[in-house]
Design an enzyme around this catalytic site. Structure first.
Site, PDB file in Angstrom:
ATOM      1  N   SER A  30       0.850  -1.205   0.000  1.00 42.43           N
ATOM      2  CA  SER A  30       0.000   0.000   0.000  1.00 42.43           C
ATOM      3  C   SER A  30       0.880   1.246   0.000  1.00 42.43           C
ATOM      4  CB  SER A  30      -0.876   0.005   1.252  1.00 42.43           C
ATOM      5  OG  SER A  30      -1.675  -1.178   1.291  1.00 42.43           O
ATOM      6  N   GLY A  31       0.258   2.354  -0.388  1.00 43.87           N
ATOM      7  CA  GLY A  31       0.984   3.630  -0.364  1.00 43.87           C
ATOM      8  C   GLY A  31       1.152   4.199  -1.771  1.00 43.87           C
ATOM      9  N   GLY A  99       5.963  -0.606  -0.180  1.00 46.19           N
ATOM     10  CA  GLY A  99       6.731   0.606   0.096  1.00 46.19           C
ATOM     11  C   GLY A  99       7.268   0.584   1.517  1.00 46.19           C
ATOM     12  N   LYS A 111       7.233   1.076   8.675  1.00 46.05           N
ATOM     13  CA  LYS A 111       6.107   1.112   7.749  1.00 46.05           C
ATOM     14  C   LYS A 111       4.860   1.496   8.507  1.00 46.05           C
ATOM     15  CE  LYS A 111       5.523  -2.178   4.814  1.00 46.05           C
ATOM     16  NZ  LYS A 111       5.116  -1.113   3.868  1.00 46.05           N
ATOM     17  N   GLU A 120      -0.194  -5.410   5.788  1.00 48.76           N
ATOM     18  CA  GLU A 120       1.081  -5.507   5.083  1.00 48.76           C
ATOM     19  C   GLU A 120       1.993  -6.517   5.760  1.00 48.76           C
ATOM     20  OE1 GLU A 120       2.342  -1.467   5.221  1.00 48.76           O
ATOM     21  OE2 GLU A 120       1.677  -1.067   3.166  1.00 48.76           O
TER      22      GLU A 120
HETATM   23  O1  DER Z   1       1.659   2.567   5.017  1.00 48.64           O
HETATM   24  C1  DER Z   1       2.578   1.886   4.560  1.00 48.64           C
HETATM   25  O2  DER Z   1       3.090   0.931   5.169  1.00 48.64           O
HETATM   26  C2  DER Z   1       3.191   2.265   3.240  1.00 48.64           C
HETATM   27  O3  DER Z   1       3.735   1.132   2.630  1.00 48.64           O
HETATM   28  C3  DER Z   1       4.279   3.295   3.527  1.00 48.64           C
HETATM   29  O4  DER Z   1       5.198   2.685   4.407  1.00 48.64           O
HETATM   30  C4  DER Z   1       4.966   3.751   2.277  1.00 48.64           C
HETATM   31  O5  DER Z   1       4.122   4.643   1.640  1.00 48.64           O
HETATM   32  P1  DER Z   1       4.676   5.602   0.483  1.00 48.64           P
HETATM   33  O6  DER Z   1       5.153   4.694  -0.626  1.00 48.64           O
HETATM   34  O7  DER Z   1       3.479   6.415   0.085  1.00 48.64           O
HETATM   35  O8  DER Z   1       5.788   6.435   1.074  1.00 48.64           O
END
Ligand code: DER
Length: 263
Positions: A30-31, A99, A111, A120
């Protein structure tokens, strides 16, 4: 922007290396960086370079949207068959690409910046490989060096104030438990836990799982494994956004447009 281009470069490089036609089950993180991974998956799909039966396991409502928008098949983690019941580890997922808010020299990660770290971590833990993708801002030697928003901790809403107070007494608690010989696992002697409030909703952020998030400021994290365990042990903590010793690779998009990979 340089940051968005860096995210895209890291995401494309990681997907191209890991999502080969032989991959049958892929965990999708996610992200905002994973958005680019989904973009690349759609391209590969249109080029006929993905396994025809590829199943994608989402890690949030957002992640599921990305899978659907890429025209891919979503699968629930629990519906995956146990690859080998006699195996010592449960790896129902070939590889997960996700991410990170920050990654240290040993690939430990913070994270949960997007509030998705419970699912995740569940997906990562069922994966044979966890591959992180990030822009250069996340590339650190030590956790807490660049990320200054605290460790995301998903907590039960029914006693969030109590859990906050316990988390802010992590050092004396850990000494009493004898779990932590010294408090050099993290920098601050007096951590601060802040309830994460929503931006376009009144009140606190409510996760996909119906819980709250406390962002716990501990300064630099010198022993991610100890910090993860200490926080996880506080009653009412559902999951902590420290992924210690889980990732096998991290891909960083650099400011100059190049990509670095760390194992
Ligand atoms: O919420 C999460 O764990 C996402 O993976 C975060 O860690 C990374 O989000 P980004 O790619 O928008 O920086």
């Amino acid at each position: 922007s340089l940051v968005e281009q860096a995210k895209r470069s890291a995401a494309f490089a990681a997907v191209d290396k890991h999502v080969t036609p032989s991959v049958r089950v892929l965990g999708v993180g996610s992200g905002s960086t994973v958005v680019y991974a989904a973009e690349r998956l759609l391209e590969l799909k249109n080029e006929g370079k993905l396994h025809p039966e590829l199943q994608c396991v989402p890690t949030s409502f957002q992640s599921k949207q990305l899978i659907n928008e890429a025209g891919l098949r979503a699968a629930d983690l629990d519906d995956l068959v146990d690859a080998d019941p006699s195996s010592t580890t449960y790896t129902a997922i070939d590889v997960t690409i996700d991410g990170a808010d920050e990654v240290d020299a040993e690939l430990n990660a913070i994270k949960g910046g997007g509030g998705a770290h419970l699912r995740e971590k569940l997906v990562a833990n069922a994966s044979a490989k966890l591959v992180l993708i990030a822009d250069y801002r996340k590339n650190s030697q030590v956790l807490g060096q660049n990320w200054d928003k605290g460790i995301p901790v998903e907590v039960s809403p029914i006693a969030w104030q109590t859990i906050k107070r316990q988390l802010e007494r992590l050092v004396p608690r850990s000494r009493a438990l004898g779990v932590l010989a010294t408090s050099d696992a993290f920098e601050l002697n007096h951590p601060v836990a802040t309830l994460r409030n929503a931006v376009r909703k009144a009140g606190p952020v409510v996760t996909d799982n119906g819980n709250f998030i406390l962002d716990v400021h501990v300064g630099r994290i010198h022993d991610p494994v100890a910090v993860e365990q200490l926080i996880k042990m506080v009653p009412g903590v559902v999951e902590v956004g420290v992924f210690s010793r889980m990732a096998c690779e991290a891909w960083f998009g650099n400011e100059d447009g190049s990509v670095s990979m760390r194992i």
